[in-house]
Design a protein around this motif. Structure first.
Motif, short mmCIF file in Angstrom:
data_model
loop_
_atom_site.label_atom_id
_atom_site.label_comp_id
_atom_site.label_asym_id
_atom_site.label_seq_id
_atom_site.Cartn_x
_atom_site.Cartn_y
_atom_site.Cartn_z
N LEU A 23 -0.57 -4.72 -4.38
CA LEU A 23 0.45 -3.66 -3.79
C LEU A 23 -0.09 -2.47 -3.74
CD1 LEU A 23 3.75 -4.50 -6.03
CD2 LEU A 23 3.31 -4.82 -3.45
N LEU A 24 -0.96 -1.88 -4.77
CA LEU A 24 -1.28 -0.48 -4.85
C LEU A 24 -2.50 -0.30 -3.56
CD1 LEU A 24 -1.40 0.15 -8.61
CD2 LEU A 24 0.07 1.17 -6.89
N LYS A 25 -3.16 -1.38 -3.59
CA LYS A 25 -4.32 -1.42 -2.45
C LYS A 25 -3.73 -1.30 -1.09
CE LYS A 25 -8.24 -3.42 -5.05
NZ LYS A 25 -9.18 -4.23 -4.92
N GLN A 26 -2.75 -2.17 -0.77
CA GLN A 26 -2.13 -2.13 0.59
C GLN A 26 -1.17 -0.74 0.68
OE1 GLN A 26 -0.46 -5.60 2.19
NE2 GLN A 26 0.90 -4.45 3.42
N ALA A 27 -0.82 -0.28 -0.35
CA ALA A 27 -0.07 1.08 -0.10
C ALA A 27 -1.07 2.19 0.13
CB ALA A 27 0.55 1.46 -1.59
N ASN A 44 1.77 11.80 1.87
CA ASN A 44 2.68 10.62 2.31
C ASN A 44 2.84 10.06 1.04
OD1 ASN A 44 2.72 11.09 5.26
ND2 ASN A 44 0.42 10.75 4.94
N LEU A 45 4.06 9.44 0.71
CA LEU A 45 4.61 8.77 -0.54
C LEU A 45 3.84 7.29 -0.49
CD1 LEU A 45 6.22 9.15 -3.15
CD2 LEU A 45 8.11 8.07 -1.74
N LEU A 46 2.89 6.87 -1.49
CA LEU A 46 2.37 5.91 -1.69
C LEU A 46 3.45 4.90 -2.22
CD1 LEU A 46 -1.32 6.36 -2.52
CD2 LEU A 46 -0.30 5.69 -0.16
N CYS A 47 3.75 5.19 -3.57
CA CYS A 47 4.28 4.36 -4.70
C CYS A 47 5.06 5.25 -5.76
CB CYS A 47 3.29 3.48 -5.47
SG CYS A 47 1.82 4.27 -6.09
N GLY A 48 5.65 4.54 -6.63
CA GLY A 48 6.26 5.08 -7.67
C GLY A 48 6.64 4.34 -8.76
N CYS A 49 6.92 4.49 -9.76
CA CYS A 49 7.43 3.64 -11.15
C CYS A 49 8.28 4.38 -12.01
CB CYS A 49 6.24 3.30 -11.81
SG CYS A 49 5.30 4.32 -12.94
N ASP A 87 12.27 0.68 -15.10
CA ASP A 87 12.92 -0.65 -14.44
C ASP A 87 12.25 -1.00 -13.23
OD1 ASP A 87 13.57 1.78 -12.82
OD2 ASP A 87 15.39 1.12 -12.57
N GLY A 88 10.73 -0.66 -13.14
CA GLY A 88 9.99 -1.48 -11.74
C GLY A 88 9.24 -0.18 -11.11
N MET A 89 8.66 -0.73 -10.15
CA MET A 89 8.03 0.13 -9.15
C MET A 89 8.28 -0.13 -7.80
SD MET A 89 4.14 -1.66 -9.18
CE MET A 89 3.35 -0.40 -7.85
N MET A 90 8.06 0.83 -6.84
CA MET A 90 8.05 0.72 -5.57
C MET A 90 6.87 0.96 -4.90
SD MET A 90 9.71 4.46 -4.27
CE MET A 90 9.40 5.82 -4.44
N ALA A 91 6.61 0.53 -3.72
CA ALA A 91 5.47 0.60 -2.85
C ALA A 91 5.62 0.67 -1.38
CB ALA A 91 4.27 -0.33 -3.36
N ARG A 92 4.95 1.46 -0.71
CA ARG A 92 5.03 1.42 0.85
C ARG A 92 3.78 0.65 1.15
NH1 ARG A 92 4.66 7.16 4.25
NH2 ARG A 92 5.30 6.31 6.02
N LEU A 93 4.22 -0.35 1.72
CA LEU A 93 3.19 -1.32 2.40
C LEU A 93 3.22 -1.15 3.91
CD1 LEU A 93 4.04 -4.52 0.13
CD2 LEU A 93 2.51 -2.68 -0.38
N GLY A 94 4.09 -0.63 4.53
CA GLY A 94 4.06 -0.53 5.76
C GLY A 94 5.03 -1.54 6.69
N LYS A 95 5.79 -0.97 7.66
CA LYS A 95 6.78 -1.77 8.41
C LYS A 95 5.95 -3.26 8.95
CE LYS A 95 10.26 1.11 10.09
NZ LYS A 95 10.82 1.59 11.27
N GLY A 96 6.57 -4.38 8.83
CA GLY A 96 6.02 -5.56 8.86
C GLY A 96 4.84 -6.18 8.20
N ALA A 97 4.61 -5.45 6.90
CA ALA A 97 3.45 -5.71 6.10
C ALA A 97 3.93 -6.15 4.90
CB ALA A 97 2.44 -4.68 5.88
N GLU A 98 5.26 -6.42 4.73
CA GLU A 98 5.72 -6.58 3.18
C GLU A 98 6.12 -7.97 2.96
OE1 GLU A 98 9.09 -5.95 6.03
OE2 GLU A 98 7.27 -4.85 5.85
#
Length: 98
Positions: free
Chosen positions: A94-98, A37-42, A45-56
């Motif tokens: 961010l990383l802990k929540q992802a 499951n994709l967690l995060c990426g960088c 030009d920045g980073m993305m993180a998967r926090l979960g629907k309703g948790a962002e």
């Protein structure tokens, strides 16, 4: 897109060693998956993180952070511009929540 190896190393260290954690080159940068499951990426030009629907909502209050868009907004996913992602406390949260 150019990768930022220093930024990748920071995230690698902050994620630590988790069983099932993998690194994959994609989206012009480096992404991490946990048990497939994709967690995060960088990238440079920045980073993305998967926090979960309703948790962002908390992350979206930070300047330089928005919903990730892939043709449409993606609830539960955030994109942090370099200035926001450079804040270590925020990035670790961010990383802990992802």
């Amino acid at each position: 897109m150019a990768r930022d190896e220093g930024f990748e190393e920071q995230i690698r260290e902050e994620l630590g060693r988790l069983d099932g954690l993998r690194e994959i080159k994609m989206f012009g940068g480096l992404c991490w998956t946990l048990d497939g499951n994709l967690l995060c990426g960088c990238r440079h030009d920045g980073m993305m993180a998967r926090l979960g629907k309703g948790a962002e909502a908390w992350a979206l209050e930070v300047p330089g952070v928005e919903l990730l868009k892939a043709g449409r907004p993606m609830p539960g996913w955030v994109w942090a511009e370099p200035e926001a992602a450079a804040d270590e406390a925020f990035r670790v949260k961010l990383l802990k929540q992802a």
